[in-house]
Design an enzyme around this catalytic site. Structure first.
Site, PDB file in Angstrom:
ATOM      1  N   ARG A  94       2.408   3.812 -11.744  1.00 47.28           N
ATOM      2  CA  ARG A  94       0.978   3.781 -12.101  1.00 47.28           C
ATOM      3  C   ARG A  94       0.783   4.110 -13.570  1.00 47.28           C
ATOM      4  O   ARG A  94      -0.188   3.650 -14.180  1.00 47.28           O
ATOM      5  CB  ARG A  94       0.198   4.701 -11.175  1.00 47.28           C
ATOM      6  CG  ARG A  94       0.184   4.135  -9.746  1.00 47.28           C
ATOM      7  CD  ARG A  94      -0.522   5.002  -8.746  1.00 47.28           C
ATOM      8  NE  ARG A  94      -0.260   4.496  -7.382  1.00 47.28           N
ATOM      9  CZ  ARG A  94      -0.609   5.111  -6.281  1.00 47.28           C
ATOM     10  NH1 ARG A  94      -1.259   6.270  -6.343  1.00 47.28           N
ATOM     11  NH2 ARG A  94      -0.327   4.597  -5.097  1.00 47.28           N
ATOM     12  N   LYS A 124       9.133  -0.023   1.643  1.00 51.71           N
ATOM     13  CA  LYS A 124       8.873   0.657   0.381  1.00 51.71           C
ATOM     14  C   LYS A 124       8.113   1.955   0.597  1.00 51.71           C
ATOM     15  O   LYS A 124       7.147   1.933   1.362  1.00 51.71           O
ATOM     16  CB  LYS A 124       8.050  -0.309  -0.452  1.00 51.71           C
ATOM     17  CG  LYS A 124       7.507   0.201  -1.734  1.00 51.71           C
ATOM     18  CD  LYS A 124       6.725  -0.886  -2.400  1.00 51.71           C
ATOM     19  CE  LYS A 124       6.214  -0.303  -3.687  1.00 51.71           C
ATOM     20  NZ  LYS A 124       4.911  -0.691  -4.020  1.00 51.71           N
ATOM     21  N   TYR A 155      14.636  -0.907 -10.698  1.00 52.23           N
ATOM     22  CA  TYR A 155      14.543  -0.793 -12.157  1.00 52.23           C
ATOM     23  C   TYR A 155      15.925  -0.549 -12.763  1.00 52.23           C
ATOM     24  O   TYR A 155      16.094  -0.630 -13.976  1.00 52.23           O
ATOM     25  CB  TYR A 155      13.573   0.341 -12.535  1.00 52.23           C
ATOM     26  CG  TYR A 155      12.196   0.126 -11.947  1.00 52.23           C
ATOM     27  CD1 TYR A 155      11.290  -0.734 -12.569  1.00 52.23           C
ATOM     28  CD2 TYR A 155      11.811   0.727 -10.743  1.00 52.23           C
ATOM     29  CE1 TYR A 155      10.043  -0.969 -12.011  1.00 52.23           C
ATOM     30  CE2 TYR A 155      10.572   0.506 -10.183  1.00 52.23           C
ATOM     31  CZ  TYR A 155       9.691  -0.347 -10.819  1.00 52.23           C
ATOM     32  OH  TYR A 155       8.465  -0.593 -10.259  1.00 52.23           O
ATOM     33  N   CYS A 166      -1.751  -8.350  -6.493  1.00 52.49           N
ATOM     34  CA  CYS A 166      -2.595  -7.217  -6.145  1.00 52.49           C
ATOM     35  C   CYS A 166      -3.728  -7.137  -7.166  1.00 52.49           C
ATOM     36  O   CYS A 166      -3.677  -7.790  -8.199  1.00 52.49           O
ATOM     37  CB  CYS A 166      -1.802  -5.907  -6.138  1.00 52.49           C
ATOM     38  SG  CYS A 166      -2.656  -4.633  -5.170  1.00 52.49           S
ATOM     39  N   SER A 203       9.542   3.379  -8.470  1.00 54.43           N
ATOM     40  CA  SER A 203       9.531   4.031  -9.780  1.00 54.43           C
ATOM     41  C   SER A 203       9.874   5.522  -9.725  1.00 54.43           C
ATOM     42  O   SER A 203      10.618   6.027 -10.573  1.00 54.43           O
ATOM     43  CB  SER A 203       8.162   3.829 -10.434  1.00 54.43           C
ATOM     44  OG  SER A 203       7.134   4.370  -9.619  1.00 54.43           O
ATOM     45  N   LYS A 263       4.475  -0.607   3.587  1.00 48.91           N
ATOM     46  CA  LYS A 263       4.283   0.082   2.316  1.00 48.91           C
ATOM     47  C   LYS A 263       3.526   1.382   2.577  1.00 48.91           C
ATOM     48  O   LYS A 263       2.392   1.370   3.041  1.00 48.91           O
ATOM     49  CB  LYS A 263       3.498  -0.813   1.362  1.00 48.91           C
ATOM     50  CG  LYS A 263       3.186  -0.141   0.037  1.00 48.91           C
ATOM     51  CD  LYS A 263       2.610  -1.111  -0.969  1.00 48.91           C
ATOM     52  CE  LYS A 263       2.255  -0.387  -2.255  1.00 48.91           C
ATOM     53  NZ  LYS A 263       1.731  -1.313  -3.265  1.00 48.91           N
ATOM     54  N   GLU A 273       3.030  -3.491  11.426  1.00 46.65           N
ATOM     55  CA  GLU A 273       2.689  -4.133  10.151  1.00 46.65           C
ATOM     56  C   GLU A 273       3.567  -5.366   9.919  1.00 46.65           C
ATOM     57  O   GLU A 273       3.088  -6.424   9.516  1.00 46.65           O
ATOM     58  CB  GLU A 273       2.890  -3.149   8.989  1.00 46.65           C
ATOM     59  CG  GLU A 273       1.817  -2.085   8.858  1.00 46.65           C
ATOM     60  CD  GLU A 273       0.534  -2.615   8.218  1.00 46.65           C
ATOM     61  OE1 GLU A 273       0.475  -3.809   7.876  1.00 46.65           O
ATOM     62  OE2 GLU A 273      -0.418  -1.823   8.061  1.00 46.65           O
ATOM     63  N   CYS A 278      -6.719  -1.433  -4.879  1.00 42.67           N
ATOM     64  CA  CYS A 278      -6.064  -2.713  -4.609  1.00 42.67           C
ATOM     65  C   CYS A 278      -7.020  -3.750  -4.015  1.00 42.67           C
ATOM     66  O   CYS A 278      -6.621  -4.885  -3.748  1.00 42.67           O
ATOM     67  CB  CYS A 278      -4.867  -2.502  -3.689  1.00 42.67           C
ATOM     68  SG  CYS A 278      -3.665  -1.320  -4.342  1.00 42.67           S
ATOM     69  N   CYS A 311      -4.971  -3.935  -8.201  1.00 45.00           N
ATOM     70  CA  CYS A 311      -5.094  -2.598  -8.797  1.00 45.00           C
ATOM     71  C   CYS A 311      -4.793  -2.531 -10.293  1.00 45.00           C
ATOM     72  O   CYS A 311      -5.351  -1.695 -10.998  1.00 45.00           O
ATOM     73  CB  CYS A 311      -4.266  -1.582  -8.029  1.00 45.00           C
ATOM     74  SG  CYS A 311      -2.509  -1.967  -7.934  1.00 45.00           S
TER      75      CYS A 311
HETATM   76  C1  PBG Z   1       0.558  -2.328  -6.675  1.00 45.64           C
HETATM   77  C2  PBG Z   1       1.973  -1.879  -6.582  1.00 45.64           C
HETATM   78  C3  PBG Z   1       2.468  -0.570  -6.633  1.00 45.64           C
HETATM   79  C4  PBG Z   1       3.847  -0.668  -6.577  1.00 45.64           C
HETATM   80  C5  PBG Z   1       4.163  -2.018  -6.456  1.00 45.64           C
HETATM   81  N1  PBG Z   1       2.993  -2.761  -6.451  1.00 45.64           N
HETATM   82  C6  PBG Z   1       1.764   0.722  -6.820  1.00 45.64           C
HETATM   83  C7  PBG Z   1       0.818   1.211  -5.839  1.00 45.64           C
HETATM   84  O1  PBG Z   1       0.643   0.648  -4.750  1.00 45.64           O
HETATM   85  O2  PBG Z   1       0.173   2.194  -6.183  1.00 45.64           O
HETATM   86  C8  PBG Z   1       4.789   0.498  -6.657  1.00 45.64           C
HETATM   87  C9  PBG Z   1       6.064   0.212  -7.360  1.00 45.64           C
HETATM   88  C10 PBG Z   1       6.807   1.400  -7.837  1.00 45.64           C
HETATM   89  O3  PBG Z   1       6.413   2.571  -7.703  1.00 45.64           O
HETATM   90  O4  PBG Z   1       7.868   1.155  -8.426  1.00 45.64           O
HETATM   91  N2  PBG Z   1      -0.107  -2.404  -5.460  1.00 45.64           N
HETATM   92 ZN    ZN Z   2      -2.327  -2.551  -5.739  1.00 44.55          ZN
END
Ligand code: PBG
Ligand code: ZN
Length: 323
Positions: A201, A244, A309, A116, A270, A191, A229, A126, A118
């Site tokens: 983040r 997710k 995690y 990604c 997270s 997602k 998707e 992203c 971001c």
């Molecule tokens: C990046 C990404 C994210 C997560 C995985 N890859 C964050 C987002 O899309 O803002 C989230 C993982 C998590 O919250 O544990 N694109």
């Molecule tokens: Zn991203």
């Protein structure tokens, strides 16, 4: 009378009729790798999780291997961010460096690399940005370049998480062209634009600088759309699918599992981790019990693998159960 309790009266019998199990082989541990030296920086909103620089990363990987966990998902935190996220697709960037190190020192660890922009863009989105718009097609070659750089470094699995349309096809074409025909793509297909990514983040320093991710991530209200998707990503060449977040979207996971015959991966994100940790720290819940119950819930919903995690703790608990 049909008595459901008959099969619950004996522990051995309960074990025998148990429908679902969590196995350590199914766990994938996310790891944050930061550019720099001697870094072991705790993520405040994710107790027990740290960012590691390359020189300190082996400490965490040793713990991973010792716990019996066999797969990691790498996220990179570059020293410098720019408009186009160039550190993401630099062949000498933090992820290629980390992958090469792991390839040399950890024979038996499966390395998955998140793809990604971001974490690498100054605006935190992203994809590329022009006049406040997140560009789709212009972003694809950069994602493909990142995927090739990680595969070239030795990554076993490429995991695009950006949610741009057409990125799986772009990545598959680029990987094949460079000879990586056997490198699988684990696509974050379903997602959702979720508040549950907040702690991530902080960990990845990747919060968008303006606006939000709702023009590319999915609306939490839409379950049926998730199937489109997934269908698209599979048609473009995805080998496995991520759903997710996990806990609030178990229905989506089950639907995907029922519709498509590919491995589905639950991402226990997270915010889900942070909630469990916070309640446990207050003594409000039994952490071990809650974590295992959550993981089992993902399996019951049809997940084949789980990104979490909690992986190292869960692995230790699973080991104890076996004794
Ligand atoms: C990046 C990404 C994210 C997560 C995985 N890859 C964050 C987002 O899309 O803002 C989230 C993982 C998590 O919250 O544990 N694109
Ligand atoms: Zn991203």
């Amino acid at each position: 009378m049909d008595r459901m309790r008959r099969l619950r009266m004996n522990g051995i019998l309960r074990d025998m009729v148990r429908e679902n199990h969590v196995r350590v082989d199914e766990l994938i541990y996310p790891v944050f790798v930061a550019e720099g030296e001697n870094i072991c920086r705790p993520v405040e909103s994710m107790p027990g999780i740290c960012q590691y620089s390359l020189d300190r990363l082996p400490e965490e990987l040793d713990r991973t291997v010792d716990a019996g966990v066999r797969a990691v998902l790498l996220f990179g935190i570059p020293a410098h961010k720019d408009e186009t996220g160039s550190a993401a697709y630099d062949g000498n960037g933090i992820i290629p460096q980390a992958v090469r190190m792991i390839r040399e020192r950890y024979e038996d660890l499966l390395v998955m690399a998140d793809v990604c922009l971001c974490e690498y863009t100054s605006h935190g989105h992203c994809g590329l940005v022009r006049e406040g718009e997140i560009l789709n097609d212009e972003t694809l070659p950069l994602l493909a370049a990142a995927a090739v750089a990680y595969a070239r470094a030795g990554a076993d699995v490429i995991a695009p998480s950006d949610m741009m349309d057409g990125r799986v096809a772009a990545i598959r074409t680029a990987l094949d062209r460079e000879g990586f025909i056997h490198t699988p793509i684990l696509s974050y297909a379903a997602k959702f634009a979720s508040g549950y990514y907040g702690p991530f983040r902080d960990a990845a320093q990747s919060a968008p600088g303006f606006g939000d991710r709702r023009t590319y991530q999915m609306d939490p209200a839409n379950g049926r759309e998730a199937l489109r998707e997934v269908e698209q990503d599979l048609a473009e060449g995805a080998d496995m699918i991520i759903a997710k977040p996990a806990l609030a979207y178990l229905d989506v996971m089950r639907e995907i599992v029922n519709h498509y015959n590919v491995p589905v991966v639950a991402y226990n994100v997270s915010g889900e981790y942070a909630m469990v940790k916070a309640a446990a720290a207050n003594g409000w819940i039994d952490e071990r019990r809650i974590v295992m119950e959550n993981l089992l819930g993902f399996k019951r919903a049809g997940a084949r693998m789980i990104i979490t995690y909690h992986a190292l703790e869960a692995a230790a608990w699973l080991q104890e159960e076996r004794r």
